[in-house]
Design an enzyme around this catalytic site. Sequence first.
Site, PDB file in Angstrom:
ATOM      1  N   THR A  50      -1.090  -1.609  -4.392  1.00 11.20           N
ATOM      2  CA  THR A  50      -1.701  -0.782  -3.341  1.00 11.20           C
ATOM      3  C   THR A  50      -2.036   0.635  -3.821  1.00 11.20           C
ATOM      4  O   THR A  50      -2.642   1.405  -3.079  1.00 11.20           O
ATOM      5  CB  THR A  50      -0.744  -0.645  -2.138  1.00 11.20           C
ATOM      6  OG1 THR A  50       0.499  -0.121  -2.624  1.00 11.20           O
ATOM      7  CG2 THR A  50      -0.511  -1.979  -1.460  1.00 11.20           C
ATOM      8  N   LYS A  51      -1.629   0.985  -5.031  1.00 13.22           N
ATOM      9  CA  LYS A  51      -1.856   2.357  -5.501  1.00 13.22           C
ATOM     10  C   LYS A  51      -3.340   2.585  -5.827  1.00 13.22           C
ATOM     11  O   LYS A  51      -4.115   1.629  -5.890  1.00 13.22           O
ATOM     12  CB  LYS A  51      -1.000   2.634  -6.743  1.00 13.22           C
ATOM     13  CG  LYS A  51       0.499   2.488  -6.470  1.00 13.22           C
ATOM     14  CD  LYS A  51       0.988   3.519  -5.475  1.00 13.22           C
ATOM     15  CE  LYS A  51       2.486   3.594  -5.336  1.00 13.22           C
ATOM     16  NZ  LYS A  51       3.050   2.742  -4.265  1.00 13.22           N
ATOM     17  N   ASN A  52      -3.729   3.844  -6.074  1.00 14.06           N
ATOM     18  CA  ASN A  52      -5.160   4.133  -6.296  1.00 14.06           C
ATOM     19  C   ASN A  52      -5.712   3.377  -7.496  1.00 14.06           C
ATOM     20  O   ASN A  52      -6.884   3.038  -7.532  1.00 14.06           O
ATOM     21  CB  ASN A  52      -5.392   5.637  -6.438  1.00 14.06           C
ATOM     22  CG  ASN A  52      -5.206   6.352  -5.105  1.00 14.06           C
ATOM     23  OD1 ASN A  52      -4.415   5.905  -4.275  1.00 14.06           O
ATOM     24  ND2 ASN A  52      -5.926   7.437  -4.883  1.00 14.06           N
TER      25      ASN A  52
END
Length: 358
Positions: free
Chosen positions: A178-180
Amino acid sequence: MIPIAKPQMGSEEKQAVLEVLDSGIIAQGPRVKAFEESFAEMCGVQHAIATSSGTTALHVALLAHGIGDGDEVITSPFTFIASANSILFTGAHPVFVDIDPVTFNIDPTKIEAAITPKTKAIMPVHLFGLTCDMDMIIAIAEKHNLIVIEDACQAHGAEYHGKRAGSFGTGTFSLYPTKNITSAEGGMITTNDDAIAESCRVIRQHGMRRRYYHDELGFNFRMTDVHAAIGLAQLQKLERFNAARAANAKFYDEHLQGVITPTAPAGYKHIYHQYTIRVPNGKRDALRAHLKERDIGSGVYYPLCIHKQPYYIKDLGYDQTLPVAEQATREVLSLPVHPALSQEDLETVVAAVNGFSE
Ligand SMILES: Cc1ncc(COP(=O)(O)O)c(C=O)c1O
């Protein structure tokens, strides 16, 4: 459904993984090294050390700085559990300081009162993609001779007065989906200190400098080349992803009504890992349900402060009230801000939020 998060995997990532599988070098190999070099460059630091997760990056960074039994590390109570648990893994004790109501980050004006003779480090957490007030934190650390370990797990490419998150002390990043940017699972440590970098590399791999000679206790916290190949392909897209997130955030800033939208102080570059609004007057959960009925995902990061987690109370004896952080747990709501959102998605979210009345 408009999801709260959506990893962006393209043909580059797929091709890169296939190349690794065909290469025969699958564990920590040349792709990991290339990923580390590019990541260090992205942060503007000398070294990056890849690990198996953000949690192991934090754990290794703390150990490399000699933090252990009986030490205290000051951090935020309003963060993912791994920030504090990584301190516990070393035998040290997390000391929680309340947050700033606007930035959701540790309130630097409250740090000095929490310093004791046992304090060894400050762990600022750059929550939601916005850095902490690093001038104040570095000044306090220098005055009291404390180590700074940044939890930049949500802050890839975020900037504070032109300097990137992860370049102020020893930085740690997560590469969770889910991180950038993601490597599927993975972590990264960043530093300008040659000795700390070397120590991180040794701890990551069984305390081993020479093959099968073990100078100290270490772990298997390696990253595989499969993960690094994905991460490297994603890293090429980070600036584009962050720009798309910033544009989505701007649209929300300009159109949302009836809620408190996030603000970045002057000189801060927010990378909107989350776009987190405040919904006061006890209406947060009703708004969340209203969005769900309209097929719009949202997230509550975080519904319970760390000092209020059952394990911290029952087993560790934490008994503390931190009112600003606790109020945030009741009011925050993160809206979808990821780069895959269309203009129509953004308008749907705005219409749903603005149409909410309870
Ligand atoms: C602030 C923060 N710290 C630490 C972590 C731990 O990272 P990981 O999930 O990669 O172990 C995360 C990831 O969710 C995070 O958001």
